[in-house]
Design a protein around this motif. Structure first.
Motif, PDB file in Angstrom:
ATOM      1  N   GLU A 105     -19.311  14.305 -22.449  1.00 20.80           N
ATOM      2  CA  GLU A 105     -18.735  13.375 -23.424  1.00 20.80           C
ATOM      3  C   GLU A 105     -19.347  11.983 -23.319  1.00 20.80           C
ATOM      4  O   GLU A 105     -19.592  11.312 -24.328  1.00 20.80           O
ATOM      5  CB  GLU A 105     -17.221  13.297 -23.218  1.00 20.80           C
ATOM      6  CG  GLU A 105     -16.506  12.351 -24.182  1.00 20.80           C
ATOM      7  CD  GLU A 105     -16.594  12.812 -25.619  1.00 20.80           C
ATOM      8  OE1 GLU A 105     -16.611  11.949 -26.518  1.00 20.80           O
ATOM      9  OE2 GLU A 105     -16.659  14.032 -25.845  1.00 20.80           O
ATOM     10  N   GLU A 106     -19.640  11.544 -22.083  1.00 25.87           N
ATOM     11  CA  GLU A 106     -20.126  10.163 -21.908  1.00 25.87           C
ATOM     12  C   GLU A 106     -21.518   9.941 -22.498  1.00 25.87           C
ATOM     13  O   GLU A 106     -21.941   8.794 -22.675  1.00 25.87           O
ATOM     14  CB  GLU A 106     -20.134   9.791 -20.420  1.00 25.87           C
ATOM     15  CG  GLU A 106     -21.002  10.674 -19.540  1.00 25.87           C
ATOM     16  CD  GLU A 106     -20.229  11.840 -18.930  1.00 25.87           C
ATOM     17  OE1 GLU A 106     -20.689  12.357 -17.901  1.00 25.87           O
ATOM     18  OE2 GLU A 106     -19.178  12.203 -19.486  1.00 25.87           O
ATOM     19  N   THR A 107     -22.230  11.019 -22.799  1.00 31.07           N
ATOM     20  CA  THR A 107     -23.573  10.853 -23.374  1.00 31.07           C
ATOM     21  C   THR A 107     -23.581  10.916 -24.908  1.00 31.07           C
ATOM     22  O   THR A 107     -24.603  10.602 -25.529  1.00 31.07           O
ATOM     23  CB  THR A 107     -24.529  11.927 -22.852  1.00 31.07           C
ATOM     24  OG1 THR A 107     -24.130  13.201 -23.361  1.00 31.07           O
ATOM     25  CG2 THR A 107     -24.551  11.956 -21.334  1.00 31.07           C
ATOM     26  N   LEU A 108     -22.454  11.307 -25.510  1.00 36.09           N
ATOM     27  CA  LEU A 108     -22.448  11.524 -26.957  1.00 36.09           C
ATOM     28  C   LEU A 108     -22.717  10.238 -27.740  1.00 36.09           C
ATOM     29  O   LEU A 108     -23.377  10.258 -28.786  1.00 36.09           O
ATOM     30  CB  LEU A 108     -21.117  12.134 -27.393  1.00 36.09           C
ATOM     31  CG  LEU A 108     -20.883  13.572 -26.931  1.00 36.09           C
ATOM     32  CD1 LEU A 108     -19.508  14.054 -27.384  1.00 36.09           C
ATOM     33  CD2 LEU A 108     -21.966  14.495 -27.470  1.00 36.09           C
ATOM     34  N   ARG A 113     -26.474   7.230 -31.238  1.00 32.52           N
ATOM     35  CA  ARG A 113     -27.337   6.049 -31.424  1.00 32.52           C
ATOM     36  C   ARG A 113     -28.779   6.486 -31.615  1.00 32.52           C
ATOM     37  O   ARG A 113     -29.490   5.986 -32.497  1.00 32.52           O
ATOM     38  CB  ARG A 113     -27.195   5.119 -30.215  1.00 32.52           C
ATOM     39  CG  ARG A 113     -28.183   3.948 -30.179  1.00 32.52           C
ATOM     40  CD  ARG A 113     -29.380   4.263 -29.281  1.00 32.52           C
ATOM     41  NE  ARG A 113     -30.361   3.182 -29.202  1.00 32.52           N
ATOM     42  CZ  ARG A 113     -31.563   3.307 -28.677  1.00 32.52           C
ATOM     43  NH1 ARG A 113     -31.961   4.472 -28.178  1.00 32.52           N
ATOM     44  NH2 ARG A 113     -32.401   2.288 -28.646  1.00 32.52           N
ATOM     45  N   ASP A 114     -29.236   7.424 -30.786  1.00 33.22           N
ATOM     46  CA  ASP A 114     -30.610   7.904 -30.893  1.00 33.22           C
ATOM     47  C   ASP A 114     -30.872   8.523 -32.261  1.00 33.22           C
ATOM     48  O   ASP A 114     -31.939   8.320 -32.858  1.00 33.22           O
ATOM     49  CB  ASP A 114     -30.894   8.946 -29.805  1.00 33.22           C
ATOM     50  CG  ASP A 114     -30.971   8.343 -28.409  1.00 33.22           C
ATOM     51  OD1 ASP A 114     -30.936   7.111 -28.295  1.00 33.22           O
ATOM     52  OD2 ASP A 114     -31.074   9.126 -27.441  1.00 33.22           O
ATOM     53  N   SER A 115     -29.918   9.299 -32.764  1.00 32.99           N
ATOM     54  CA  SER A 115     -30.081   9.942 -34.071  1.00 32.99           C
ATOM     55  C   SER A 115     -30.255   8.907 -35.170  1.00 32.99           C
ATOM     56  O   SER A 115     -31.076   9.077 -36.080  1.00 32.99           O
ATOM     57  CB  SER A 115     -28.877  10.838 -34.376  1.00 32.99           C
ATOM     58  OG  SER A 115     -28.794  11.904 -33.450  1.00 32.99           O
ATOM     59  N   GLY A 123     -37.142   6.536 -42.348  1.00 33.19           N
ATOM     60  CA  GLY A 123     -36.392   6.240 -43.568  1.00 33.19           C
ATOM     61  C   GLY A 123     -37.217   5.831 -44.769  1.00 33.19           C
ATOM     62  O   GLY A 123     -36.766   5.993 -45.907  1.00 33.19           O
ATOM     63  N   ASN A 124     -38.404   5.277 -44.574  1.00 34.54           N
ATOM     64  CA  ASN A 124     -39.197   4.779 -45.696  1.00 34.54           C
ATOM     65  C   ASN A 124     -40.371   5.709 -45.982  1.00 34.54           C
ATOM     66  O   ASN A 124     -40.991   6.250 -45.066  1.00 34.54           O
ATOM     67  CB  ASN A 124     -39.721   3.374 -45.403  1.00 34.54           C
ATOM     68  CG  ASN A 124     -38.588   2.357 -45.294  1.00 34.54           C
ATOM     69  OD1 ASN A 124     -37.616   2.430 -46.042  1.00 34.54           O
ATOM     70  ND2 ASN A 124     -38.705   1.428 -44.362  1.00 34.54           N
ATOM     71  N   ILE A 125     -40.676   5.881 -47.264  1.00 37.47           N
ATOM     72  CA  ILE A 125     -41.806   6.705 -47.683  1.00 37.47           C
ATOM     73  C   ILE A 125     -42.957   5.783 -48.058  1.00 37.47           C
ATOM     74  O   ILE A 125     -42.863   5.005 -49.010  1.00 37.47           O
ATOM     75  CB  ILE A 125     -41.439   7.606 -48.870  1.00 37.47           C
ATOM     76  CG1 ILE A 125     -40.307   8.560 -48.472  1.00 37.47           C
ATOM     77  CG2 ILE A 125     -42.654   8.399 -49.343  1.00 37.47           C
ATOM     78  CD1 ILE A 125     -39.827   9.442 -49.600  1.00 37.47           C
ATOM     79  N   SER A 185     -41.328   3.731 -30.846  1.00 38.44           N
ATOM     80  CA  SER A 185     -41.726   4.037 -29.474  1.00 38.44           C
ATOM     81  C   SER A 185     -40.535   3.654 -28.606  1.00 38.44           C
ATOM     82  O   SER A 185     -40.263   2.476 -28.388  1.00 38.44           O
ATOM     83  CB  SER A 185     -42.981   3.246 -29.072  1.00 38.44           C
ATOM     84  OG  SER A 185     -43.337   3.539 -27.737  1.00 38.44           O
ATOM     85  N   ASP A 186     -39.790   4.683 -28.134  1.00 29.74           N
ATOM     86  CA  ASP A 186     -38.505   4.407 -27.494  1.00 29.74           C
ATOM     87  C   ASP A 186     -38.179   5.537 -26.520  1.00 29.74           C
ATOM     88  O   ASP A 186     -38.753   6.628 -26.582  1.00 29.74           O
ATOM     89  CB  ASP A 186     -37.410   4.289 -28.557  1.00 29.74           C
ATOM     90  CG  ASP A 186     -36.190   3.514 -28.080  1.00 29.74           C
ATOM     91  OD1 ASP A 186     -36.130   3.162 -26.877  1.00 29.74           O
ATOM     92  OD2 ASP A 186     -35.281   3.270 -28.897  1.00 29.74           O
ATOM     93  N   ASP A 187     -37.225   5.257 -25.630  1.00 27.89           N
ATOM     94  CA  ASP A 187     -36.739   6.243 -24.667  1.00 27.89           C
ATOM     95  C   ASP A 187     -35.423   6.805 -25.191  1.00 27.89           C
ATOM     96  O   ASP A 187     -34.426   6.080 -25.291  1.00 27.89           O
ATOM     97  CB  ASP A 187     -36.542   5.588 -23.297  1.00 27.89           C
ATOM     98  CG  ASP A 187     -36.040   6.561 -22.240  1.00 27.89           C
ATOM     99  OD1 ASP A 187     -36.167   7.781 -22.451  1.00 27.89           O
ATOM    100  OD2 ASP A 187     -35.513   6.090 -21.213  1.00 27.89           O
ATOM    101  N   LEU A 188     -35.406   8.105 -25.527  1.00 33.58           N
ATOM    102  CA  LEU A 188     -34.240   8.750 -26.113  1.00 33.58           C
ATOM    103  C   LEU A 188     -33.664   9.787 -25.155  1.00 33.58           C
ATOM    104  O   LEU A 188     -34.364  10.316 -24.295  1.00 33.58           O
ATOM    105  CB  LEU A 188     -34.617   9.413 -27.440  1.00 33.58           C
ATOM    106  CG  LEU A 188     -35.349   8.520 -28.460  1.00 33.58           C
ATOM    107  CD1 LEU A 188     -35.644   9.302 -29.734  1.00 33.58           C
ATOM    108  CD2 LEU A 188     -34.543   7.262 -28.770  1.00 33.58           C
ATOM    109  N   TYR A 189     -32.385  10.096 -25.322  1.00 33.31           N
ATOM    110  CA  TYR A 189     -31.689  10.970 -24.367  1.00 33.31           C
ATOM    111  C   TYR A 189     -32.331  12.352 -24.283  1.00 33.31           C
ATOM    112  O   TYR A 189     -32.695  12.818 -23.200  1.00 33.31           O
ATOM    113  CB  TYR A 189     -30.217  11.102 -24.760  1.00 33.31           C
ATOM    114  CG  TYR A 189     -29.463  12.086 -23.892  1.00 33.31           C
ATOM    115  CD1 TYR A 189     -29.090  11.748 -22.590  1.00 33.31           C
ATOM    116  CD2 TYR A 189     -29.147  13.363 -24.364  1.00 33.31           C
ATOM    117  CE1 TYR A 189     -28.409  12.649 -21.779  1.00 33.31           C
ATOM    118  CE2 TYR A 189     -28.469  14.267 -23.562  1.00 33.31           C
ATOM    119  CZ  TYR A 189     -28.101  13.909 -22.277  1.00 33.31           C
ATOM    120  OH  TYR A 189     -27.438  14.807 -21.479  1.00 33.31           O
TER     121      TYR A 189
END
Length: 262
Positions: A105-108, A113-115, A123-125, A185-189
């Motif tokens: 639960e604590e990671t949800l 946020r990552d999504s 989002g942009n074309i 460029s990011d660190d995601l779960y």
């Protein structure tokens, strides 16, 4: 050397140039005379100033479709598209701890946020033309995972695997398979160090589980430029590159754009 779509084979339809594998999960790239209009199953597609357009078919897409167009002089045409149905590898694993099946639960909150971050990056074309050039493999190494495969854990079907995995040691270079603009460029779960590259017309490459990223959002890269190194960050059991391809929200098979590799 990159090959322009315009130089690829023309279809029997005459005015239409079409490039793609006739199977589920495939990206198609097309071209008509500038000023034309084109629809897929009655839905309008976006054309750029050169009359180029893209469309794609999801993992479980229907097999029969119709591409229709109107040329600037009013001439109309159409082409039926019949896809080959693919067979996917389904793996069933039982007896796992519940924490291995669903995130705690604590990671949800972080996952949500990552999504949002990923959705905003795609989002942009843009009108970038790189999507209409030839793609190359982004890393050297054997294919260790394929598009469309799925695991059923403790009887619960999990999301299918939507990328192609390249197995290689940590630190192996990862390069841009085609030119583009870095959107994330990011660190995601789940995916660890992640890079998203915009190739144009709503087509994006995503590179997961990187050990390091060599780019930042806004960077412009050419085909073959270094963008990072293979790693095992995020939810990965060992070092590999997971390369994914998106057209909007449709998840496509990047392996269909490059020469076969085993």
């Amino acid at each position: 050397m990159q090959q322009s779509l315009a130089a690829s084979e023309a279809s029997e339809a005459g005015a239409l140039v079409l490039n793609g594998k006739f199977t589920q999960g495939s990206l198609f790239r097309g071209q008509l005379p500038p000023g034309s209009q084109v629809t897929l199953n009655g839905e309008a597609l976006k054309l750029n100033a050169q009359g180029k357009f893209v469309f794609g078919f999801a993992r479980e897409s229907a097999l029969n479709h119709t591409l229709s167009w109107t040329l600037p002089d009013g001439t109309t045409g159409s082409r039926d598209i019949e896809l080959e149905k693919r067979q996917y590898n389904i793996q069933r694993i039982d007896g796992l701890k519940s924490s291995m099946v669903s995130p705690p639960e604590e990671t949800l909150k972080r996952i949500r946020r990552d999504s949002t971050v990923v959705a905003n990056a795609r989002g942009n074309i843009s009108d970038l033309d790189a999507v209409f050039t030839g793609f190359i493999w982004p890393a050297e190494g054997p294919v260790t995972g394929v598009y469309g495969s799925q695991r059923v854990l403790n009887g619960i079907p999990k999301a299918p695997h939507y990328g192609v995995d390249v197995g290689a040691p940590t630190g192996t270079p990862v390069i841009a398979p085609a030119a583009g603009v870095v959107k994330l460029s990011d660190d995601l779960y789940y995916s660890g160090n992640t890079v998203i590259l915009d190739h144009g017309m709503g087509v994006f490459s995503t590179f997961l589980h990187l050990d390091s990223s060599k780019v930042k959002a806004g960077d412009v890269v050419a085909q073959g430029d270094a963008i990072g190194t293979i790693g095992a960050t995020g939810r990965a059991t060992g070092p590999h590159l997971d390369w994914r391809l998106n057209l909007g929200k449709t998840r496509l098979d990047p392996a269909l754009l490059v020469p076969p590799r085993h």
